[in-house]
Design a protein around this motif. Structure first.
Motif, PDB file in Angstrom:
ATOM      1  N   LYS A 206      -6.333 -55.877   8.428  1.00  0.00           N
ATOM      2  CA  LYS A 206      -6.526 -54.629   9.169  1.00  0.00           C
ATOM      3  C   LYS A 206      -5.870 -54.712  10.544  1.00  0.00           C
ATOM      4  CE  LYS A 206     -10.101 -51.626  11.036  1.00  0.00           C
ATOM      5  NZ  LYS A 206     -11.530 -51.342  11.114  1.00  0.00           N
ATOM      6  N   LYS A 207      -6.100 -55.807  11.261  1.00  0.00           N
ATOM      7  CA  LYS A 207      -5.512 -55.976  12.590  1.00  0.00           C
ATOM      8  C   LYS A 207      -3.986 -56.035  12.514  1.00  0.00           C
ATOM      9  CE  LYS A 207      -9.474 -58.358  14.547  1.00  0.00           C
ATOM     10  NZ  LYS A 207     -10.024 -59.662  14.951  1.00  0.00           N
ATOM     11  N   ALA A 208      -3.446 -56.702  11.485  1.00  0.00           N
ATOM     12  CA  ALA A 208      -2.000 -56.842  11.348  1.00  0.00           C
ATOM     13  C   ALA A 208      -1.336 -55.485  11.099  1.00  0.00           C
ATOM     14  CB  ALA A 208      -1.674 -57.807  10.212  1.00  0.00           C
ATOM     15  N   VAL A 209      -1.919 -54.668  10.221  1.00  0.00           N
ATOM     16  CA  VAL A 209      -1.347 -53.351   9.924  1.00  0.00           C
ATOM     17  C   VAL A 209      -1.415 -52.452  11.162  1.00  0.00           C
ATOM     18  CG1 VAL A 209      -1.640 -51.244   8.549  1.00  0.00           C
ATOM     19  CG2 VAL A 209      -1.780 -53.476   7.447  1.00  0.00           C
ATOM     20  N   GLU A 210      -2.546 -52.482  11.861  1.00  0.00           N
ATOM     21  CA  GLU A 210      -2.685 -51.664  13.060  1.00  0.00           C
ATOM     22  C   GLU A 210      -1.710 -52.096  14.152  1.00  0.00           C
ATOM     23  OE1 GLU A 210      -6.860 -51.939  14.020  1.00  0.00           O
ATOM     24  OE2 GLU A 210      -7.362 -50.279  12.660  1.00  0.00           O
ATOM     25  N   GLU A 211      -1.475 -53.400  14.275  1.00  0.00           N
ATOM     26  CA  GLU A 211      -0.560 -53.900  15.297  1.00  0.00           C
ATOM     27  C   GLU A 211       0.898 -53.577  14.985  1.00  0.00           C
ATOM     28  OE1 GLU A 211       0.998 -58.234  16.793  1.00  0.00           O
ATOM     29  OE2 GLU A 211      -1.122 -58.043  16.269  1.00  0.00           O
ATOM     30  N   ILE A 212       1.302 -53.766  13.741  1.00  0.00           N
ATOM     31  CA  ILE A 212       2.708 -53.589  13.376  1.00  0.00           C
ATOM     32  C   ILE A 212       3.089 -52.116  13.309  1.00  0.00           C
ATOM     33  CG2 ILE A 212       4.393 -53.924  11.525  1.00  0.00           C
ATOM     34  CD1 ILE A 212       2.980 -56.586  10.929  1.00  0.00           C
ATOM     35  N   PHE A 213       2.265 -51.300  12.653  1.00  0.00           N
ATOM     36  CA  PHE A 213       2.638 -49.909  12.390  1.00  0.00           C
ATOM     37  C   PHE A 213       1.999 -48.908  13.350  1.00  0.00           C
ATOM     38  CE2 PHE A 213       3.074 -52.098   8.269  1.00  0.00           C
ATOM     39  CZ  PHE A 213       4.432 -51.885   8.075  1.00  0.00           C
ATOM     40  N   LYS A 214       1.139 -49.351  14.262  1.00  0.00           N
ATOM     41  CA  LYS A 214       0.492 -48.483  15.261  1.00  0.00           C
ATOM     42  C   LYS A 214      -0.261 -47.322  14.615  1.00  0.00           C
ATOM     43  CE  LYS A 214       2.596 -50.710  18.651  1.00  0.00           C
ATOM     44  NZ  LYS A 214       2.571 -52.081  18.268  1.00  0.00           N
ATOM     45  N   VAL A 215      -1.096 -47.641  13.622  1.00  0.00           N
ATOM     46  CA  VAL A 215      -1.936 -46.656  12.926  1.00  0.00           C
ATOM     47  C   VAL A 215      -3.374 -47.167  12.924  1.00  0.00           C
ATOM     48  CG1 VAL A 215      -0.092 -45.779  11.434  1.00  0.00           C
ATOM     49  CG2 VAL A 215      -1.445 -47.719  10.682  1.00  0.00           C
ATOM     50  N   LYS A 216      -4.312 -46.330  12.530  1.00  0.00           N
ATOM     51  CA  LYS A 216      -5.717 -46.718  12.416  1.00  0.00           C
ATOM     52  C   LYS A 216      -6.050 -46.910  10.940  1.00  0.00           C
ATOM     53  CE  LYS A 216      -6.978 -46.667  16.670  1.00  0.00           C
ATOM     54  NZ  LYS A 216      -7.390 -47.894  17.310  1.00  0.00           N
ATOM     55  N   VAL A 217      -6.627 -48.049  10.606  1.00  0.00           N
ATOM     56  CA  VAL A 217      -6.974 -48.383   9.226  1.00  0.00           C
ATOM     57  C   VAL A 217      -8.430 -48.018   8.978  1.00  0.00           C
ATOM     58  CG1 VAL A 217      -7.216 -50.262   7.572  1.00  0.00           C
ATOM     59  CG2 VAL A 217      -5.267 -50.213   9.116  1.00  0.00           C
ATOM     60  N   ASP A 218      -8.676 -47.328   7.860  1.00  0.00           N
ATOM     61  CA  ASP A 218     -10.024 -46.926   7.475  1.00  0.00           C
ATOM     62  C   ASP A 218     -10.674 -47.989   6.590  1.00  0.00           C
ATOM     63  OD1 ASP A 218     -12.267 -45.308   7.279  1.00  0.00           O
ATOM     64  OD2 ASP A 218     -11.481 -44.208   5.556  1.00  0.00           O
TER      65      ASP A 218
ATOM     66  N   ILE B 275      -4.557 -53.225  -0.488  1.00  0.00           N
ATOM     67  CA  ILE B 275      -4.412 -51.775  -0.507  1.00  0.00           C
ATOM     68  C   ILE B 275      -5.121 -51.263   0.736  1.00  0.00           C
ATOM     69  CG2 ILE B 275      -4.888 -49.646  -1.755  1.00  0.00           C
ATOM     70  CD1 ILE B 275      -4.892 -51.361  -4.329  1.00  0.00           C
ATOM     71  N   VAL B 276      -4.337 -50.663   1.629  1.00  0.00           N
ATOM     72  CA  VAL B 276      -4.830 -50.250   2.942  1.00  0.00           C
ATOM     73  C   VAL B 276      -4.929 -48.734   2.982  1.00  0.00           C
ATOM     74  CG1 VAL B 276      -4.357 -50.308   5.408  1.00  0.00           C
ATOM     75  CG2 VAL B 276      -3.736 -52.256   3.988  1.00  0.00           C
ATOM     76  N   LYS B 277      -6.140 -48.225   3.258  1.00  0.00           N
ATOM     77  CA  LYS B 277      -6.340 -46.786   3.399  1.00  0.00           C
ATOM     78  C   LYS B 277      -6.345 -46.454   4.881  1.00  0.00           C
ATOM     79  CE  LYS B 277      -9.494 -43.023   2.130  1.00  0.00           C
ATOM     80  NZ  LYS B 277      -8.480 -42.041   2.182  1.00  0.00           N
ATOM     81  N   LEU B 278      -5.500 -45.495   5.278  1.00  0.00           N
ATOM     82  CA  LEU B 278      -5.382 -45.113   6.678  1.00  0.00           C
ATOM     83  C   LEU B 278      -6.282 -43.930   6.992  1.00  0.00           C
ATOM     84  CD1 LEU B 278      -1.525 -45.325   7.183  1.00  0.00           C
ATOM     85  CD2 LEU B 278      -3.226 -47.107   7.494  1.00  0.00           C
ATOM     86  N   LYS B 279      -6.583 -43.756   8.278  1.00  0.00           N
ATOM     87  CA  LYS B 279      -7.358 -42.602   8.733  1.00  0.00           C
ATOM     88  C   LYS B 279      -6.552 -41.331   8.494  1.00  0.00           C
ATOM     89  CE  LYS B 279     -10.642 -44.843  11.207  1.00  0.00           C
ATOM     90  NZ  LYS B 279     -12.025 -44.798  11.033  1.00  0.00           N
TER      91      LYS B 279
END
Length: 95
Positions: A40-52, A80-84
């Motif tokens: 979750k932290k890696a996806v938020e850091e790299i792509f600048k999005v919020k993970v749900d 599998i990452v679901k975004l806000k």
């Protein structure tokens, strides 16, 4: 803590993963030792999005044989990452 780019290896681009884009879900191959909070932290850091939500699954390697040499493919871990709502990753949009 490990670097975010060491946790996320690459995106998974298949028919099934492309169908999940309609539900705002993105699929990545990740490090076998990574846990959900690290992903979750890696996806938020790299792509600048919020993970749900993050769902993970391990895929065991298949046995393979070339002539008399027996081996197997590598084990992998998928996330599998679901975004806000309202967030999206531009990397997948052109596919």
């Amino acid at each position: 803590m490990r670097d975010a780019r060491d946790i996320l290896k690459r995106p998974v681009v298949t028919e099934k993963s492309m169908a999940l884009l309609a539900d705002n879900k993105y699929t990545f191959l990740v490090d076998l030792r990574a846990n959900k909070s690290e992903i979750k932290k890696a996806v938020e850091e790299i792509f600048k999005v919020k993970v749900d939500k993050v769902s993970t699954l391990r895929v065991k390697g298949k046995p393979k044989r070339v002539r008399n040499v027996v081996g197997k493919t590598s084990d992998v871990k998928k996330a599998i990452v679901k975004l806000k709502e309202g967030d999206k990753i531009e990397l997948f949009e052109g596919m």
